[in-house]
Design an enzyme around this catalytic site. Structure first.
Site, mmCIF file in Angstrom:
data_model
loop_
_atom_site.group_PDB
_atom_site.id
_atom_site.type_symbol
_atom_site.label_atom_id
_atom_site.label_comp_id
_atom_site.label_asym_id
_atom_site.label_seq_id
_atom_site.Cartn_x
_atom_site.Cartn_y
_atom_site.Cartn_z
ATOM 1 N N PHE A 166 0.834 -1.197 0.000
ATOM 2 C CA PHE A 166 0.000 0.000 0.000
ATOM 3 C C PHE A 166 0.878 1.260 0.000
ATOM 4 O O PHE A 166 1.785 1.394 -0.793
ATOM 5 C CB PHE A 166 -0.971 -0.012 1.187
ATOM 6 N N SER A 167 0.628 2.176 0.928
ATOM 7 C CA SER A 167 1.302 3.477 0.891
ATOM 8 C C SER A 167 2.729 3.456 1.423
ATOM 9 O O SER A 167 3.390 4.503 1.439
ATOM 10 C CB SER A 167 0.476 4.515 1.666
ATOM 11 N N VAL A 168 3.221 2.288 1.843
ATOM 12 C CA VAL A 168 4.644 2.205 2.188
ATOM 13 C C VAL A 168 5.483 2.610 0.979
ATOM 14 O O VAL A 168 6.565 3.197 1.117
ATOM 15 C CB VAL A 168 5.005 0.778 2.644
ATOM 16 N N THR A 169 4.973 2.326 -0.225
ATOM 17 C CA THR A 169 5.721 2.674 -1.432
ATOM 18 C C THR A 169 5.916 4.181 -1.564
ATOM 19 O O THR A 169 6.910 4.630 -2.136
ATOM 20 C CB THR A 169 5.003 2.139 -2.684
ATOM 21 N N LYS A 170 4.981 4.974 -1.029
ATOM 22 C CA LYS A 170 5.129 6.433 -1.102
ATOM 23 C C LYS A 170 6.352 6.882 -0.307
ATOM 24 O O LYS A 170 7.138 7.722 -0.766
ATOM 25 C CB LYS A 170 3.876 7.119 -0.564
#
Length: 214
Positions: A166-170
């Protein structure tokens, strides 16, 4: 697909990977616990627990234990236990090569942080190991100064499996872009297609790097 090395002990592993499936939990922190001499040998642990999903266990699965592409695969906590480790079986995914550049091996050192207690909002204290179990965490890695201080896997998850991030990639991409900006290799005012001409004609054609990061 070539399996990931334990603990992602290379910053960019030699396998192909999907950014959206990067990992279960990544923590970059400033814990100052005492550590032993760093070692290049992996020091991870795999812990079986009772948090594994009851879904998709039989062949064929019972009708009430099927996970499909409706929204419940991510919103239902019980289904999520299975789907977060198997999202490629639900939705279209693809692999992105890490490229052919050099990698940075990470060393290992035991800090004992898994046995450290942390204070909950109700003032009670709980060891990190207990907290990870209660939260149903699938994977946990703590890296400081390029040294892996803690690495553990739960609920059937292992170092060579993929997990939705999920938003860990951000945070990951934002940190990497920040380094490239510091090195003068990326200009935030430039358009995305300046660096990725393949996106010409797409919705990113007129967007700047800064706009995409925001």
């Amino acid at each position: 697909m070539t399996p990931w090395p334990p603990a992602l002990r290379q910053v960019a592993s030699s396998c192909r990977w999907t950014p959206a499936l990067f990992g279960a939990a990544i923590l970059f922190a400033s814990y100052n616990g005492n550590s032993q001499t760093a070692s290049v040998e992996p020091g991870y642990e795999i812990v079986e627990s009772d948090n594994q999903s009851a879904y998709m266990r039989e062949l064929p699965p019972r009708p009430d234990k099927i996970v499909d592409s409706d929204h419940s695969w991510a919103l239902d906590p019980e289904k999520a236990k299975w789907s977060f480790q198997n999202v490629s079986k639900i939705l279209p995914t693809d692999f992105v090569s890490r490229g052919t550049g050099p990698v940075l091996p990470l060393s290992y050192a035991d800090t004992g942080v898994m046995h450290e207690s942390f204070t909950a909002p109700d003032a009670s204290k709980h060891p990190l190991r207990e907290i990870l179990h209660e939260l149903g965490v699938d994977g946990f890695i703590f890296v400081k100064d390029s040294v892996v201080r803690v690495e553990a896997y739960y609920n059937g998850f292992t170092p060579d499996r993929r997990h939705i991030a999920f938003s860990v990639t951000k945070s990951l991409i934002g940190s990497l872009v920040g380094l490239l900006v510091h090195e003068g290799r990326i200009d935030l005012s430039q358009t995305v297609v300046h660096y990725l001409p393949e996106l010409e004609g797409s919705g990113f054609a007129d967007a700047t790097i800064r706009q995409v990061l925001d």
